[in-house]
Write a protein that holds these residues in place. Sequence first.
Motif, PDB file in Angstrom:
ATOM      1  N   GLY A  16     -40.769 -91.464  20.894  1.00 43.85           N
ATOM      2  CA  GLY A  16     -39.974 -92.665  20.366  1.00 43.85           C
ATOM      3  C   GLY A  16     -38.746 -92.713  21.352  1.00 43.85           C
ATOM      4  N   ALA A  17     -38.056 -93.776  20.804  1.00 43.31           N
ATOM      5  CA  ALA A  17     -36.517 -93.841  21.619  1.00 43.31           C
ATOM      6  C   ALA A  17     -35.804 -93.050  21.220  1.00 43.31           C
ATOM      7  CB  ALA A  17     -35.995 -95.319  21.313  1.00 43.31           C
ATOM      8  N   LEU A  18     -34.675 -92.564  22.051  1.00 44.53           N
ATOM      9  CA  LEU A  18     -33.500 -91.958  22.026  1.00 44.53           C
ATOM     10  C   LEU A  18     -32.500 -92.548  20.934  1.00 44.53           C
ATOM     11  CD1 LEU A  18     -32.714 -89.993  25.250  1.00 44.53           C
ATOM     12  CD2 LEU A  18     -34.211 -89.363  23.448  1.00 44.53           C
ATOM     13  N   HIS A  19     -31.863 -92.012  19.934  1.00 43.86           N
ATOM     14  CA  HIS A  19     -31.027 -92.441  19.058  1.00 43.86           C
ATOM     15  C   HIS A  19     -29.379 -91.751  19.346  1.00 43.86           C
ATOM     16  CE1 HIS A  19     -31.189 -89.158  16.451  1.00 43.86           C
ATOM     17  NE2 HIS A  19     -32.497 -89.490  16.253  1.00 43.86           N
ATOM     18  N   LEU A  20     -28.590 -92.524  18.625  1.00 44.98           N
ATOM     19  CA  LEU A  20     -27.276 -91.968  18.835  1.00 44.98           C
ATOM     20  C   LEU A  20     -27.017 -90.373  18.452  1.00 44.98           C
ATOM     21  CD1 LEU A  20     -25.208 -94.492  17.190  1.00 44.98           C
ATOM     22  CD2 LEU A  20     -25.361 -94.226  19.438  1.00 44.98           C
ATOM     23  N   GLY A  21     -27.926 -89.919  17.689  1.00 48.24           N
ATOM     24  CA  GLY A  21     -27.873 -88.287  17.474  1.00 48.24           C
ATOM     25  C   GLY A  21     -28.283 -87.784  18.446  1.00 48.24           C
ATOM     26  N   ALA A  60     -36.372 -92.596  28.072  1.00 48.29           N
ATOM     27  CA  ALA A  60     -35.558 -91.501  27.768  1.00 48.29           C
ATOM     28  C   ALA A  60     -34.768 -91.187  29.184  1.00 48.29           C
ATOM     29  CB  ALA A  60     -36.205 -90.192  27.409  1.00 48.29           C
ATOM     30  N   ILE A  61     -35.551 -90.972  30.449  1.00 49.79           N
ATOM     31  CA  ILE A  61     -34.802 -90.799  31.535  1.00 49.79           C
ATOM     32  C   ILE A  61     -33.632 -92.004  31.846  1.00 49.79           C
ATOM     33  CG2 ILE A  61     -35.128 -90.895  34.137  1.00 49.79           C
ATOM     34  CD1 ILE A  61     -37.844 -89.506  33.371  1.00 49.79           C
ATOM     35  N   ASP A  62     -34.185 -93.131  31.652  1.00 49.19           N
ATOM     36  CA  ASP A  62     -33.170 -94.324  32.041  1.00 49.19           C
ATOM     37  C   ASP A  62     -31.867 -94.180  30.934  1.00 49.19           C
ATOM     38  OD1 ASP A  62     -34.920 -95.096  33.850  1.00 49.19           O
ATOM     39  OD2 ASP A  62     -35.703 -96.927  32.329  1.00 49.19           O
ATOM     40  N   ASP A  63     -32.218 -93.855  29.698  1.00 45.25           N
ATOM     41  CA  ASP A  63     -31.008 -93.612  28.773  1.00 45.25           C
ATOM     42  C   ASP A  63     -30.064 -92.683  29.131  1.00 45.25           C
ATOM     43  OD1 ASP A  63     -31.917 -95.654  27.248  1.00 45.25           O
ATOM     44  OD2 ASP A  63     -33.018 -94.441  25.541  1.00 45.25           O
ATOM     45  N   LEU A  64     -30.536 -91.351  29.647  1.00 44.63           N
ATOM     46  CA  LEU A  64     -29.711 -90.216  30.037  1.00 44.63           C
ATOM     47  C   LEU A  64     -28.782 -90.807  31.084  1.00 44.63           C
ATOM     48  CD1 LEU A  64     -32.164 -87.207  29.247  1.00 44.63           C
ATOM     49  CD2 LEU A  64     -30.080 -87.696  28.048  1.00 44.63           C
ATOM     50  N   ARG A 261     -34.606 -95.097   8.799  1.00 39.32           N
ATOM     51  CA  ARG A 261     -34.300 -95.307   7.566  1.00 39.32           C
ATOM     52  C   ARG A 261     -32.505 -95.823   7.392  1.00 39.32           C
ATOM     53  NH1 ARG A 261     -35.876 -90.053   7.319  1.00 39.32           N
ATOM     54  NH2 ARG A 261     -33.974 -88.486   7.418  1.00 39.32           N
ATOM     55  N   HIS A 262     -32.036 -95.310   8.452  1.00 37.29           N
ATOM     56  CA  HIS A 262     -30.392 -95.778   8.319  1.00 37.29           C
ATOM     57  C   HIS A 262     -30.116 -96.979   9.369  1.00 37.29           C
ATOM     58  CE1 HIS A 262     -30.431 -91.330   7.638  1.00 37.29           C
ATOM     59  NE2 HIS A 262     -29.999 -91.600   6.613  1.00 37.29           N
ATOM     60  N   GLY A 263     -31.196 -97.758   9.650  1.00 36.18           N
ATOM     61  CA  GLY A 263     -30.935 -98.780  10.407  1.00 36.18           C
ATOM     62  C   GLY A 263     -31.248 -98.544  11.867  1.00 36.18           C
ATOM     63  N   ASP A 264     -31.355 -99.204  13.078  1.00 30.93           N
ATOM     64  CA  ASP A 264     -31.541 -99.231  14.245  1.00 30.93           C
ATOM     65  C   ASP A 264     -30.477 -98.691  15.147  1.00 30.93           C
ATOM     66  OD1 ASP A 264     -32.653 -99.299  16.802  1.00 30.93           O
ATOM     67  OD2 ASP A 264     -33.232-101.467  16.627  1.00 30.93           O
ATOM     68  N   SER A 265     -30.401 -97.280  15.385  1.00 26.96           N
ATOM     69  CA  SER A 265     -29.293 -96.719  15.978  1.00 26.96           C
ATOM     70  C   SER A 265     -29.845 -96.390  17.436  1.00 26.96           C
ATOM     71  CB  SER A 265     -28.789 -95.551  15.469  1.00 26.96           C
ATOM     72  OG  SER A 265     -30.208 -94.554  15.400  1.00 26.96           O
ATOM     73  N   ARG A 266     -30.770 -96.994  18.051  1.00 26.18           N
ATOM     74  CA  ARG A 266     -31.615 -96.507  19.537  1.00 26.18           C
ATOM     75  C   ARG A 266     -30.819 -97.082  20.642  1.00 26.18           C
ATOM     76  NH1 ARG A 266     -36.040-100.046  20.198  1.00 26.18           N
ATOM     77  NH2 ARG A 266     -34.648-101.381  19.001  1.00 26.18           N
ATOM     78  N   LEU A 267     -30.586 -96.001  21.396  1.00 24.57           N
ATOM     79  CA  LEU A 267     -29.623 -96.452  22.671  1.00 24.57           C
ATOM     80  C   LEU A 267     -30.237 -97.669  23.458  1.00 24.57           C
ATOM     81  CD1 LEU A 267     -29.100 -92.980  24.551  1.00 24.57           C
ATOM     82  CD2 LEU A 267     -27.619 -94.119  22.533  1.00 24.57           C
TER      83      LEU A 267
END
Length: 333
Positions: A16-21, A60-64, A261-267
């Motif tokens: 899945g997509a990387l999130h803020l955590g 993931a590579i692009d986000d990092l 469940r906490h909303g969309d926090s994807r980078l």
Amino acid sequence: MPAKEHKTRLAPSPTGALHLGNARSFLINWAIARQRHWNIMLRIEDLDTPRTKPWAMQQAIDDLQWLGIDWDGDPVTQTADLAPYIEAMDKLAARRLVYPCALSRNEISQAASAPQEGSHELLFPASLRMDESLRPSTFSQHTPPNSSAPSAMGWRFVVHDVDVGFTDVIAGTQSFNPSNITGDFVVWTKQDQPAYQLAVVVDDYRQGITDVIRGDDLLESTSRQILLGIALEYITAPEDSIHYWHLPLVVGADGRRLAKRHGDSRLSMYRQKGVSAERVTGLIAAWSGVLPRTEPKPMSAAEFLVRFRYDRMPRDRVVFTPQDERWLIGDES
């Protein structure tokens, strides 16, 4: 004799997509490593193929890279070569420390009245364990009995009743008894793939990882990984294990790990909305003791690297608040 070179890994899973955590864990991992001139590898943990998304690895590579995180060498994937995991399973089978198991989650729960551990693991009691005299002495040549499909069987590691203690750089002295938490746990899945616990131990050893920096939801997993390391003769005792740094997790208002469940926090979502990497890093800085908790401000990864100190990082879990979200998207009204 020269000191062993330190090496860590960034290990996103393309499920899945990387999130803020995730971003916080990777940014802190990177900062600690670069401050100390460690080698950093990027390992894509892609063995969970039923859940792997074809787009997630590159994203993931692009986000990092968007955050300003770099690494040494080319990214590596786990699925590129399964031979090291098969070799490890053969070694465990030769010591009669693993055995095939066809029981379903429902059967385990009904047979043992086993409480659920966390969100995905059941306690597998010793009463359901294959008799030692029946355990196979080989893995790669073993054919599951009464089955024409290899996927009918997973393999479990024998867990004895023992406390496993270790000292975490951030969380301090820890001790767990896996026999009371998970019991005999899965090391080879019914999808005919190495399970996470086995794969991470094999990879960290063969890739020369000396320091693992990750979320504190994996604290208990460390005890299982140490047991596997001893069984595979990578180490002789818990104190010989690699250094573990478990970071306080980012959670939602309900105290549970940050998720959909906490909303969309994807980078990727924030990127699409035009939120800058500096704004994301600034929020992480406020979460991590670099800035006052209620006073985030945009910050580059380079500045975070200079200013971050792990010993000043709050030890409590971080709550992602509505105020954080509003600041992040620039709605500070």
